[in-house]
Design an enzyme around this catalytic site. Structure first.
Site, PDB file in Angstrom:
ATOM      1  N   GLU A 121      38.423  30.652  37.931  1.00 16.99           N
ATOM      2  CA  GLU A 121      37.975  30.322  39.287  1.00 16.99           C
ATOM      3  C   GLU A 121      38.793  29.117  39.768  1.00 16.99           C
ATOM      4  O   GLU A 121      39.027  28.183  39.010  1.00 16.99           O
ATOM      5  CB  GLU A 121      36.472  30.001  39.252  1.00 16.99           C
ATOM      6  CG  GLU A 121      35.874  29.463  40.526  1.00 16.99           C
ATOM      7  CD  GLU A 121      36.081  30.367  41.743  1.00 16.99           C
ATOM      8  OE1 GLU A 121      35.710  31.545  41.724  1.00 16.99           O
ATOM      9  OE2 GLU A 121      36.642  29.853  42.751  1.00 16.99           O
TER      10      GLU A 121
ATOM     11  N   ASP B 254      44.432  29.306  39.273  1.00 16.88           N
ATOM     12  CA  ASP B 254      44.701  30.456  40.128  1.00 16.88           C
ATOM     13  C   ASP B 254      44.753  31.712  39.258  1.00 16.88           C
ATOM     14  O   ASP B 254      45.350  31.709  38.170  1.00 16.88           O
ATOM     15  CB  ASP B 254      46.046  30.247  40.831  1.00 16.88           C
ATOM     16  CG  ASP B 254      46.459  31.493  41.587  1.00 16.88           C
ATOM     17  OD1 ASP B 254      45.850  31.761  42.629  1.00 16.88           O
ATOM     18  OD2 ASP B 254      47.360  32.209  41.116  1.00 16.88           O
TER      19      ASP B 254
ATOM     20  N   ASP C 252      38.390  37.979  47.337  1.00 12.72           N
ATOM     21  CA  ASP C 252      38.404  37.584  48.760  1.00 12.72           C
ATOM     22  C   ASP C 252      39.065  38.692  49.576  1.00 12.72           C
ATOM     23  O   ASP C 252      40.191  39.107  49.269  1.00 12.72           O
ATOM     24  CB  ASP C 252      39.160  36.262  48.939  1.00 12.72           C
ATOM     25  CG  ASP C 252      38.345  35.077  48.419  1.00 12.72           C
ATOM     26  OD1 ASP C 252      37.143  35.250  48.163  1.00 12.72           O
ATOM     27  OD2 ASP C 252      38.928  33.990  48.263  1.00 12.72           O
TER      28      ASP C 252
ATOM     29  N   LYS D  81      41.593  40.157  58.126  1.00 17.82           N
ATOM     30  CA  LYS D  81      42.541  40.148  59.249  1.00 17.82           C
ATOM     31  C   LYS D  81      43.923  40.551  58.763  1.00 17.82           C
ATOM     32  O   LYS D  81      44.391  40.062  57.732  1.00 17.82           O
ATOM     33  CB  LYS D  81      42.607  38.750  59.873  1.00 17.82           C
ATOM     34  CG  LYS D  81      41.352  38.388  60.625  1.00 17.82           C
ATOM     35  CD  LYS D  81      41.521  37.073  61.358  1.00 17.82           C
ATOM     36  CE  LYS D  81      40.219  36.737  62.058  1.00 17.82           C
ATOM     37  NZ  LYS D  81      40.035  35.315  62.262  1.00 17.82           N
TER      38      LYS D  81
ATOM     39  N   ASP E 243      33.757  45.515  48.949  1.00 18.24           N
ATOM     40  CA  ASP E 243      33.000  46.120  50.042  1.00 18.24           C
ATOM     41  C   ASP E 243      33.925  46.476  51.200  1.00 18.24           C
ATOM     42  O   ASP E 243      33.456  47.001  52.209  1.00 18.24           O
ATOM     43  CB  ASP E 243      31.932  45.140  50.556  1.00 18.24           C
ATOM     44  CG  ASP E 243      32.576  43.921  51.176  1.00 18.24           C
ATOM     45  OD1 ASP E 243      33.434  43.309  50.511  1.00 18.24           O
ATOM     46  OD2 ASP E 243      32.254  43.590  52.333  1.00 18.24           O
TER      47      ASP E 243
ATOM     48  N   PHE F 216      27.607  38.382  45.219  1.00 22.78           N
ATOM     49  CA  PHE F 216      28.135  39.048  46.411  1.00 22.78           C
ATOM     50  C   PHE F 216      27.616  40.470  46.511  1.00 22.78           C
ATOM     51  O   PHE F 216      27.305  40.951  47.591  1.00 22.78           O
ATOM     52  CB  PHE F 216      29.666  38.984  46.423  1.00 22.78           C
ATOM     53  CG  PHE F 216      30.159  37.686  46.969  1.00 22.78           C
ATOM     54  CD1 PHE F 216      30.123  36.537  46.198  1.00 22.78           C
ATOM     55  CD2 PHE F 216      30.606  37.588  48.278  1.00 22.78           C
ATOM     56  CE1 PHE F 216      30.541  35.318  46.702  1.00 22.78           C
ATOM     57  CE2 PHE F 216      31.033  36.373  48.801  1.00 22.78           C
ATOM     58  CZ  PHE F 216      31.003  35.237  48.018  1.00 22.78           C
ATOM     59  N   GLU F 217      27.495  41.129  45.354  1.00 21.65           N
ATOM     60  CA  GLU F 217      26.961  42.501  45.381  1.00 21.65           C
ATOM     61  C   GLU F 217      25.529  42.499  45.910  1.00 21.65           C
ATOM     62  O   GLU F 217      25.158  43.352  46.728  1.00 21.65           O
ATOM     63  CB  GLU F 217      27.010  43.117  43.972  1.00 21.65           C
ATOM     64  CG  GLU F 217      26.453  44.522  43.967  1.00 21.65           C
ATOM     65  CD  GLU F 217      26.871  45.341  42.760  1.00 21.65           C
ATOM     66  OE1 GLU F 217      27.699  44.892  41.962  1.00 21.65           O
ATOM     67  OE2 GLU F 217      26.334  46.462  42.642  1.00 21.65           O
TER      68      GLU F 217
HETATM   69  C1  LIG Z   1      34.044  36.679  47.294  1.00 22.43           C
HETATM   70  S1  LIG Z   1      33.892  35.613  45.924  1.00 22.43           S
HETATM   71  C2  LIG Z   1      33.210  36.662  44.631  1.00 22.43           C
HETATM   72  C3  LIG Z   1      32.622  35.873  43.492  1.00 22.43           C
HETATM   73  C4  LIG Z   1      32.062  36.715  42.333  1.00 22.43           C
HETATM   74  N1  LIG Z   1      33.103  37.513  41.724  1.00 22.43           N
HETATM   75  C5  LIG Z   1      30.927  37.609  42.803  1.00 22.43           C
HETATM   76  O1  LIG Z   1      31.128  38.833  42.887  1.00 22.43           O
HETATM   77  O2  LIG Z   1      29.843  37.086  43.085  1.00 22.43           O
HETATM   78  C6  LIG Z   1      35.586  35.450  45.418  1.00 22.43           C
HETATM   79  C7  LIG Z   1      35.778  34.327  44.409  1.00 22.43           C
HETATM   80  O3  LIG Z   1      37.127  34.363  43.941  1.00 22.43           O
HETATM   81  C8  LIG Z   1      37.656  33.045  43.975  1.00 22.43           C
HETATM   82  N2  LIG Z   1      39.101  33.172  44.162  1.00 22.43           N
HETATM   83  C9  LIG Z   1      39.731  33.694  45.230  1.00 22.43           C
HETATM   84  N3  LIG Z   1      41.051  33.708  45.048  1.00 22.43           N
HETATM   85  C10 LIG Z   1      41.267  33.175  43.819  1.00 22.43           C
HETATM   86  C11 LIG Z   1      42.436  32.913  43.064  1.00 22.43           C
HETATM   87  N4  LIG Z   1      43.653  33.212  43.535  1.00 22.43           N
HETATM   88  N5  LIG Z   1      42.294  32.343  41.848  1.00 22.43           N
HETATM   89  C12 LIG Z   1      41.053  32.034  41.360  1.00 22.43           C
HETATM   90  N6  LIG Z   1      39.916  32.262  42.031  1.00 22.43           N
HETATM   91  C13 LIG Z   1      40.011  32.825  43.243  1.00 22.43           C
HETATM   92  C14 LIG Z   1      36.959  32.382  45.138  1.00 22.43           C
HETATM   93  O4  LIG Z   1      36.995  30.976  45.056  1.00 22.43           O
HETATM   94  C15 LIG Z   1      35.555  32.946  44.995  1.00 22.43           C
HETATM   95  O5  LIG Z   1      34.764  32.180  44.117  1.00 22.43           O
END
Ligand SMILES: C[S@@+](CC[C@H](N)C(=O)[O-])C[C@H]1O[C@@H](n2cnc3c(N)ncnc32)[C@H](O)[C@@H]1O
Length: 195
Positions: free
Chosen positions: A53, A78, A101, A105, A137, A172-173
């Site tokens: 994360e 990352d 994420d 857009k 989704d 999120f689900e």
């Molecule tokens: C929409 S949330 C989903 C969180 C979790 N997987 C869930 O389903 O509840 C996306 C997560 O991925 C993390 N994230 C997005 N891009 C990332 C990256 N390049 N490296 C590490 N974490 C990332 C965001 O900070 C966020 O916590």
């Protein structure tokens, strides 16, 4: 000389040292607050669980949640960097990419994590027959994921794993289910050791 290139040496994770044991490694990419990661770790104590994360506050939440769970570690990094440079080759049994994420857009879509380079890195880190489970989704993102997966020589789309039926629901689900939004899933198995 005008441009200076840093000489960085990055060591891959020593998983035995990190977890204090050898066990199948499951990795949750973008693990958010670690709810799914920690529930999985409690459900499957014979497996090691690593969350990746990039947001510090979320990593802190994972640390708090995982304090008393022995088979969880969290890496603040990352995702692409960690999968490509920090995970040892052929070390992962199962990756979860749950609700990445979406960047809906069009002008932001280049930021989406799921690319051919991401799949290359995942393939290198997965054991032979290892699995990547993806959930989103966003229908157009799902189609993009299907296209990229179908074109990648090291993966085969497979039916959902039998233990998917008992997997915990991510935050999120839960949110999307409450909104009645459809959820799209894809399971990929690494089929080929070579590129
Ligand atoms: C929409 S949330 C989903 C969180 C979790 N997987 C869930 O389903 O509840 C996306 C997560 O991925 C993390 N994230 C997005 N891009 C990332 C990256 N390049 N490296 C590490 N974490 C990332 C965001 O900070 C966020 O916590």
């Amino acid at each position: 000389m005008i441009e200076v290139l840093p000489q960085l040496q990055v060591a891959r994770l020593d998983l035995l040292q990190l977890f204090g044991r050898n066990a199948p490694l499951h990795v949750d990419l973008g693990c958010g607050d670690g709810s799914f990661l920690c529930q999985m770790a409690q459900q499957f104590p014979k497996r090691n669980f690593l969350g990746i994360e990039r947001l510090t506050k979320r990593v802190e939440k994972v640390r708090f949640k995982a304090e008393k769970i022995e088979n969880v570690r969290v890496l603040r990094a990352d995702t692409l960097f960690a999968v490509r440079y920090l995970l040892p080759e052929c070390s992962v049994e199962n990756f979860h990419l749950l609700f990445p994420d979406p960047w809906p857009k069009r002008r932001h879509q280049f930021r989406r994590i799921f690319t051919r380079h991401f799949l290359d890195a995942v393939a290198a880190a997965l054991q032979q027959h290892g699995v990547l489970c993806v959930t989103t989704d966003q229908l157009d993102y799902f189609h993009q994921i299907e296209r990229l997966s179908g074109a990648h020589q090291q993966f085969q789309v497979v039916p959902q794993l039998s233990d998917d039926t008992v997997l915990p629901v991510t935050n999120f689900e839960r949110k999307f289910r409450e909104q009645g939004a459809p959820i799209y899933r894809l399971t990929l198995r690494k089929t080929s050791p070579v590129k």
